[in-house]
Design a protein around this motif. Structure first.
Motif, mmCIF file in Angstrom:
data_model
loop_
_atom_site.group_PDB
_atom_site.id
_atom_site.type_symbol
_atom_site.label_atom_id
_atom_site.label_comp_id
_atom_site.label_asym_id
_atom_site.label_seq_id
_atom_site.Cartn_x
_atom_site.Cartn_y
_atom_site.Cartn_z
ATOM 1 N N SER A 30 0.819 -1.207 0.000
ATOM 2 C CA SER A 30 0.000 0.000 0.000
ATOM 3 C C SER A 30 0.855 1.261 0.000
ATOM 4 C CB SER A 30 -0.942 0.001 1.199
ATOM 5 O OG SER A 30 -0.227 -0.168 2.401
ATOM 6 N N VAL A 31 0.240 2.354 -0.420
ATOM 7 C CA VAL A 31 0.879 3.669 -0.436
ATOM 8 C C VAL A 31 0.225 4.514 0.657
ATOM 9 C CG1 VAL A 31 1.336 5.764 -1.771
ATOM 10 C CG2 VAL A 31 1.354 3.519 -2.904
ATOM 11 N N LEU A 32 1.052 5.026 1.558
ATOM 12 C CA LEU A 32 0.560 5.838 2.663
ATOM 13 C C LEU A 32 0.977 7.282 2.478
ATOM 14 C CD1 LEU A 32 1.528 3.518 5.679
ATOM 15 C CD2 LEU A 32 -0.631 3.550 4.387
ATOM 16 N N GLY A 33 0.044 8.191 2.586
ATOM 17 C CA GLY A 33 0.350 9.608 2.649
ATOM 18 C C GLY A 33 0.423 10.007 4.110
ATOM 19 N N LEU A 34 1.547 10.553 4.532
ATOM 20 C CA LEU A 34 1.784 10.765 5.959
ATOM 21 C C LEU A 34 1.884 12.241 6.315
ATOM 22 C CD1 LEU A 34 4.378 7.917 6.528
ATOM 23 C CD2 LEU A 34 1.901 7.845 6.824
ATOM 24 N N ALA A 35 1.565 12.518 7.576
ATOM 25 C CA ALA A 35 1.598 13.885 8.097
ATOM 26 C C ALA A 35 2.524 13.941 9.304
ATOM 27 C CB ALA A 35 0.194 14.323 8.507
ATOM 28 N N THR A 36 3.002 15.140 9.598
ATOM 29 C CA THR A 36 3.839 15.348 10.774
ATOM 30 C C THR A 36 3.071 16.192 11.783
ATOM 31 O OG1 THR A 36 4.863 17.222 9.652
ATOM 32 C CG2 THR A 36 5.996 15.108 9.504
ATOM 33 N N GLY A 37 3.752 16.633 12.831
ATOM 34 C CA GLY A 37 3.094 17.391 13.882
ATOM 35 C C GLY A 37 2.761 16.508 15.066
ATOM 36 N N THR A 63 5.665 5.278 1.051
ATOM 37 C CA THR A 63 5.071 6.423 1.734
ATOM 38 C C THR A 63 5.530 7.726 1.094
ATOM 39 O OG1 THR A 63 6.836 6.874 3.350
ATOM 40 C CG2 THR A 63 5.263 5.139 3.916
ATOM 41 N N TYR A 64 4.702 8.739 1.248
ATOM 42 C CA TYR A 64 5.149 10.091 0.936
ATOM 43 C C TYR A 64 4.560 11.052 1.960
ATOM 44 C CZ TYR A 64 0.662 10.526 -1.688
ATOM 45 O OH TYR A 64 -0.658 10.538 -2.079
ATOM 46 N N LEU A 120 4.428 11.427 -6.807
ATOM 47 C CA LEU A 120 3.066 11.132 -6.346
ATOM 48 C C LEU A 120 2.246 10.453 -7.444
ATOM 49 C CD1 LEU A 120 2.154 14.496 -4.523
ATOM 50 C CD2 LEU A 120 3.410 12.531 -3.631
ATOM 51 N N LYS A 121 2.372 10.982 -8.656
ATOM 52 C CA LYS A 121 1.628 10.419 -9.783
ATOM 53 C C LYS A 121 2.097 9.006 -10.088
ATOM 54 C CE LYS A 121 0.253 11.483 -14.538
ATOM 55 N NZ LYS A 121 0.375 12.446 -15.662
ATOM 56 N N ASP A 122 3.418 8.777 -10.053
ATOM 57 C CA ASP A 122 3.952 7.439 -10.321
ATOM 58 C C ASP A 122 3.482 6.424 -9.282
ATOM 59 O OD1 ASP A 122 5.238 8.407 -12.550
ATOM 60 O OD2 ASP A 122 7.220 8.542 -11.614
ATOM 61 N N LEU A 123 3.252 6.900 -8.060
ATOM 62 C CA LEU A 123 2.755 6.022 -6.997
ATOM 63 C C LEU A 123 1.237 5.852 -7.053
ATOM 64 C CD1 LEU A 123 4.877 7.343 -3.974
ATOM 65 C CD2 LEU A 123 5.109 5.113 -5.090
ATOM 66 N N SER A 124 0.602 6.557 -7.989
ATOM 67 C CA SER A 124 -0.866 6.558 -8.112
ATOM 68 C C SER A 124 -1.547 7.127 -6.869
ATOM 69 C CB SER A 124 -1.390 5.147 -8.402
ATOM 70 O OG SER A 124 -0.875 4.677 -9.630
ATOM 71 N N TYR A 125 -0.827 7.968 -6.158
ATOM 72 C CA TYR A 125 -1.325 8.664 -4.976
ATOM 73 C C TYR A 125 -1.646 7.660 -3.856
ATOM 74 C CZ TYR A 125 -1.268 12.567 -8.186
ATOM 75 O OH TYR A 125 -0.850 13.503 -9.097
ATOM 76 N N ALA A 126 -2.057 8.185 -2.709
ATOM 77 C CA ALA A 126 -2.132 7.373 -1.494
ATOM 78 C C ALA A 126 -3.396 6.532 -1.427
ATOM 79 C CB ALA A 126 -2.052 8.275 -0.262
ATOM 80 N N ASP A 127 -3.246 5.345 -0.855
ATOM 81 C CA ASP A 127 -4.421 4.554 -0.484
ATOM 82 C C ASP A 127 -5.099 5.192 0.727
ATOM 83 O OD1 ASP A 127 -4.291 2.201 -2.333
ATOM 84 O OD2 ASP A 127 -2.318 2.026 -1.429
ATOM 85 N N ILE A 128 -4.283 5.648 1.676
ATOM 86 C CA ILE A 128 -4.769 6.436 2.807
ATOM 87 C C ILE A 128 -3.887 7.664 2.937
ATOM 88 C CG2 ILE A 128 -4.815 6.584 5.341
ATOM 89 C CD1 ILE A 128 -5.912 3.797 5.461
ATOM 90 N N GLN A 129 -4.500 8.821 3.032
ATOM 91 C CA GLN A 129 -3.782 10.064 3.297
ATOM 92 C C GLN A 129 -4.154 10.542 4.697
ATOM 93 O OE1 GLN A 129 -1.544 12.357 1.327
ATOM 94 N NE2 GLN A 129 -1.362 12.796 3.534
ATOM 95 N N ILE A 130 -3.146 10.572 5.586
ATOM 96 C CA ILE A 130 -3.339 11.089 6.932
ATOM 97 C C ILE A 130 -3.150 12.601 6.911
ATOM 98 C CG2 ILE A 130 -2.515 11.039 9.322
ATOM 99 C CD1 ILE A 130 -3.793 8.406 8.452
ATOM 100 N N LEU A 131 -4.052 13.321 7.571
ATOM 101 C CA LEU A 131 -3.953 14.768 7.684
ATOM 102 C C LEU A 131 -4.104 15.194 9.134
ATOM 103 C CD1 LEU A 131 -6.337 15.947 4.802
ATOM 104 C CD2 LEU A 131 -3.837 15.798 4.701
ATOM 105 N N GLY A 132 -3.341 16.193 9.532
ATOM 106 C CA GLY A 132 -3.660 16.959 10.719
ATOM 107 C C GLY A 132 -4.375 18.215 10.259
ATOM 108 N N ILE A 133 -4.668 19.096 11.175
ATOM 109 C CA ILE A 133 -5.320 20.351 10.820
ATOM 110 C C ILE A 133 -4.788 21.461 11.710
ATOM 111 C CG2 ILE A 133 -7.302 19.827 12.320
ATOM 112 C CD1 ILE A 133 -9.061 21.418 10.337
ATOM 113 N N GLY A 134 -4.442 22.582 11.104
ATOM 114 C CA GLY A 134 -3.988 23.730 11.869
ATOM 115 C C GLY A 134 -5.163 24.467 12.485
#
Length: 239
Positions: A30-37, A63-64, A120-134
Motif C-alpha cells: 500500500s501507499v501511505l500519505g503521511l503527516a507530521t506534527g 510512503t510520501y 506522487l503520480k507514479d505512486l498513483s497517490y495514497a491509499d490512505i492520506q493522513i492529515l492533521g489540521i492547523g
C-alpha cells in the motif's frame, strides 16, 4: 464523510492506526500519505507496536509526506524527514528508499516541486492520506487564501503557523518562513482521507465540519468534496 469522536487522544491514536493496519494487511504494498506534527505521533507509536508484535510488515509499503520546511536538510532535528525517521521509519522494516519527503535544501525549488508531483503520480497517490489540521484550517502547509494551488508548490507560512510551530524550535526566529507542500489537488487524489484533530485548540476550527460550506480561507474544508473521508477527533476537539 464519517466523523468518529474518541474519548481521548490514546483512543484516537489507536483508531487511526487501525485503519492503516487493516490496509497493510489487505494490501502489503500500500501507499501511505503521511503527516507530521504532534497529533499523528500516537498513531505512529501504535503502528510501531503493531510491527513489533508481528501483526504487519512495512517492507513493501511506500510512503510520501505532505511537506517539508525550506532550508532544513533531512538531518536537522526539526525537519520532517528527521521526524518521520524518529517516529516511524527507524523502528520498522520499511525500505527508506520507498519513503519520500520533499527536499527542503533543493537548489531549484520549482524543479523539486515538479519532481515531487511526478513521484506522487507514479505512486498513483495514497491509499490512505493522513492529515492533521492547523488552528487556522490549513492542511499540509496550504494556508488560508483567496486562491489555493493544486499541485506541490512553495508555500509562504502565515504568522499563525509560524507562531504555532515555534514550540518546536529554540525561538520563533528559527522557524522557516516557507515550505514545500503538496497542494489541495494532490491531497484530494488519495483514495481515503483520514483527518485527525486533538485537543481544545482545535475546537473552533472543527465546528466548520458541522455545516455544508467550503472556503479557501479554511483549506481543510475542501476535503468535504472527497467521496471517502474519515474525521477522527477526541472529545476535547469535538466539544
Amino acid at each position: 464523510m464519517e466523523i468518529i469522536v474518541s474519548k481521548n487522544y490514546d483512543e484516537l491514536s489507536k483508531k487511526a492506526a487501525s485503519f492503516v493496519i487493516d490496509l497493510i494487511k489487505e494490501k502489503p504494498d500500500s501507499v501511505l500519505g503521511l503527516a507530521t506534527g504532534g497529533t499523528p505521533e500516537g498513531m505512529y507509536a501504535e503502528l510501531v507496536k503493531a510491527y513489533e508484535a508481528g501483526k504487519i510488515s512495512f517492507k513493501d509499503v511506500r510512503t510520501y509526506n505532505l511537506d517539508e520546511y525550506i532550508g532544513l536538510d533531512g538531518n536537522h532535528e526539526q525537519s520532517y524527514r528527521h521526524f518521520m525517521n524518529k517516529q516511524l521509519f527507524d523502528h520498522v522494516d520499511i525500505d527508506k528508499n520507498n519513503t519520500y519527503v520533499p527536499n527542503g535544501k533543493a537548489e531549484d525549488l520549482e524543479a523539486e516541486c515538479e519532481n515531487y508531483e511526478k513521484i506522487l503520480k507514479d505512486l498513483s497517490y495514497a491509499d490512505i492520506q493522513i492529515l492533521g489540521i492547523g488552528t487556522n484550517g490549513h492542511i499540509g502547509f496550504n494556508e488560508p487564501a483567496e486562491e489555493l494551488i493544486l499541485p506541490t508548490h512553495v508555500e509562504p507560512l502565515v504568522e499563525a503557523t509560524i507562531e504555532a510551530n515555534s514550540r518546536y524550535f529554540d525561538s520563533k526566529d528559527e522557524v522557516p518562513k516557507e515550505a514545500i507542500s503538496m497542494g489541495i489537488g494532490s491531497i484530494l487524489k488519495a483514495k481515503h482521507i483520514i483527518l485527525l484533530a486533538s485537543g481544545p485548540s482545535k475546537n473552533e476550527i472543527m465546528k466548520y465540519f458541522n455545516n455544508d460550506k467550503i472556503s479557501t480561507n479554511i483549506p481543510a474544508s475542501l476535503i468535504k468534496l472527497h467521496p471517502n473521508v474519515t474525521i477522527i477527533m477526541d472529545e476535547e476537539a469535538a466539544k
